[in-house]
Design a protein around this motif. Structure first.
Motif, PDB file in Angstrom:
ATOM      1  N   VAL A 166       0.837  -1.207   0.000  1.00 17.06           N
ATOM      2  CA  VAL A 166       0.000   0.000   0.000  1.00 17.06           C
ATOM      3  C   VAL A 166       0.869   1.253   0.000  1.00 17.06           C
ATOM      4  O   VAL A 166       0.592   2.226  -0.720  1.00 17.06           O
ATOM      5  CB  VAL A 166      -0.944  -0.006   1.217  1.00 17.06           C
ATOM      6  CG1 VAL A 166      -1.664   1.337   1.342  1.00 17.06           C
ATOM      7  CG2 VAL A 166      -1.959  -1.133   1.095  1.00 17.06           C
ATOM      8  N   LEU A 167       1.940   1.223   0.778  1.00 11.32           N
ATOM      9  CA  LEU A 167       2.843   2.383   0.831  1.00 11.32           C
ATOM     10  C   LEU A 167       3.535   2.616  -0.512  1.00 11.32           C
ATOM     11  O   LEU A 167       3.735   3.777  -0.919  1.00 11.32           O
ATOM     12  CB  LEU A 167       3.883   2.185   1.928  1.00 11.32           C
ATOM     13  CG  LEU A 167       3.364   2.264   3.371  1.00 11.32           C
ATOM     14  CD1 LEU A 167       4.481   1.944   4.363  1.00 11.32           C
ATOM     15  CD2 LEU A 167       2.777   3.647   3.657  1.00 11.32           C
ATOM     16  N   VAL A 168       3.898   1.539  -1.199  1.00 13.70           N
ATOM     17  CA  VAL A 168       4.504   1.684  -2.528  1.00 13.70           C
ATOM     18  C   VAL A 168       3.521   2.334  -3.490  1.00 13.70           C
ATOM     19  O   VAL A 168       3.872   3.265  -4.234  1.00 13.70           O
ATOM     20  CB  VAL A 168       4.965   0.312  -3.059  1.00 13.70           C
ATOM     21  CG1 VAL A 168       5.343   0.417  -4.536  1.00 13.70           C
ATOM     22  CG2 VAL A 168       6.153  -0.193  -2.257  1.00 13.70           C
ATOM     23  N   LEU A 169       2.277   1.869  -3.471  1.00 11.14           N
ATOM     24  CA  LEU A 169       1.261   2.453  -4.350  1.00 11.14           C
ATOM     25  C   LEU A 169       0.984   3.909  -3.979  1.00 11.14           C
ATOM     26  O   LEU A 169       0.804   4.757  -4.863  1.00 11.14           O
ATOM     27  CB  LEU A 169      -0.036   1.640  -4.264  1.00 11.14           C
ATOM     28  CG  LEU A 169       0.031   0.214  -4.835  1.00 11.14           C
ATOM     29  CD1 LEU A 169      -1.288  -0.509  -4.587  1.00 11.14           C
ATOM     30  CD2 LEU A 169       0.335   0.249  -6.329  1.00 11.14           C
ATOM     31  N   LEU A 170       0.969   4.182  -2.679  1.00  6.64           N
ATOM     32  CA  LEU A 170       0.765   5.557  -2.232  1.00  6.64           C
ATOM     33  C   LEU A 170       1.911   6.448  -2.689  1.00  6.64           C
ATOM     34  O   LEU A 170       1.702   7.579  -3.146  1.00  6.64           O
ATOM     35  CB  LEU A 170       0.644   5.594  -0.703  1.00  6.64           C
ATOM     36  CG  LEU A 170       0.431   6.975  -0.061  1.00  6.64           C
ATOM     37  CD1 LEU A 170      -0.867   7.602  -0.576  1.00  6.64           C
ATOM     38  CD2 LEU A 170       0.410   6.862   1.459  1.00  6.64           C
ATOM     39  N   GLY A 171       3.143   5.927  -2.586  1.00 10.05           N
ATOM     40  CA  GLY A 171       4.303   6.693  -3.043  1.00 10.05           C
ATOM     41  C   GLY A 171       4.238   6.977  -4.532  1.00 10.05           C
ATOM     42  O   GLY A 171       4.543   8.098  -4.971  1.00 10.05           O
ATOM     43  N   LEU A 172       3.827   5.992  -5.316  1.00  6.94           N
ATOM     44  CA  LEU A 172       3.685   6.210  -6.757  1.00  6.94           C
ATOM     45  C   LEU A 172       2.610   7.251  -7.043  1.00  6.94           C
ATOM     46  O   LEU A 172       2.775   8.099  -7.934  1.00  6.94           O
ATOM     47  CB  LEU A 172       3.329   4.888  -7.443  1.00  6.94           C
ATOM     48  CG  LEU A 172       4.438   3.830  -7.494  1.00  6.94           C
ATOM     49  CD1 LEU A 172       3.900   2.535  -8.074  1.00  6.94           C
ATOM     50  CD2 LEU A 172       5.625   4.333  -8.316  1.00  6.94           C
TER      51      LEU A 172
END
Length: 229
Positions: free
Chosen positions: A174-180
């Motif tokens: 989720v954090l990776v997607l949020l960062g993107l």
């Protein structure tokens, strides 16, 4: 190679999980969709139900269970972690090929019968499974394989670090997607992303899914080496 085949056969002892339930759930959802669409008086031209995704979700579940329920006894039989993982991947390839062929055949029947006489598109999915038969075969095979391998990875995370590991693994994604998402917002690139997906062909999408298959497979294999039973 014989060891890998034996691992695949070991899994297939539970035919209910790997063969009966996926097919049964898929056709049960198909029957429900037929019943619902037969009761709709005014049907739009393109009726895409999305019910076929039940099969893909079930493949995810099967992948997770193959690394949680079946792993301890498999290793107790003397199979190495590497052989167990690769043998399960061999099973994945066989099941995905079988189910992909089934989707392709039923999609052809669906098209020939005008959507089962109701204009229903159950085996044809917009953008994903909406091309020639050979692309349907290839894309469904890759997507089914991805879902199973992704489920295997989750199952291995659970075996390695229990519920906390699964939660942290999910949170990291989720954090990776949020960062993107933040990067796209800061660079004002959402429109470019939309244009990219708008021009992406079914073949290009299949290639992207194949990359994810490699990532899930490699991640699961790396996790498998650290699993304790």
């Amino acid at each position: 190679m014989n060891t890998l085949i034996n691992v695949a056969r070991y899994h297939l002892v539970d035919r209910l999980q790997y063969l009966v339930l996926p097919v049964g759930v898929t056709f049960f959802a198909f029957g429900v969709n037929l019943a619902i669409f037969s009761l709709i008086p005014d049907k739009p031209e393109d009726n895409y139900s999305g019910g076929l995704f039940t099969l893909f979700v079930f493949m995810l579940v099967c992948g997770a269970m193959s690394m949680t329920k079946s792993l301890p006894f498999g290793l107790a039989l003397g199979v190495s972690r590497r052989s167990y993982y690769l043998g399960t991947v061999l099973l994945v390839a066989g099941l995905s090929a079988l189910y992909a062929a089934g989707i392709t055949v039923f999609q052809a029947i669906e098209e020939a019968t005008g959507g089962w006489g109701l204009g229903l598109n159950y085996f044809r999915v917009p953008w994903l499974l909406d091309g020639p038969w050979y692309l349907t075969l290839l894309t469904s095979f890759v997507f089914l394989t991805l879902m199973f391998l992704y489920g295997m990875w989750y199952g291995l995370i659970y075996r390695r670090a229990s519920v906390l590991g699964v939660v942290l693994f999910s949170a990291a994604q989720v954090l990776v997607l949020l960062g993107l998402g933040l990067v796209l917002t800061w660079t004002d690139s959402w429109s470019k992303l939309g244009t990219f997906f708008g021009t992406l062909t079914v073949g290009g999408l299949t290639g992207a899914l194949a990359i994810l298959v490699c990532v899930a497979g490699a991640g699961g294999f790396a996790t498998m080496r650290r699993v304790t039973v």
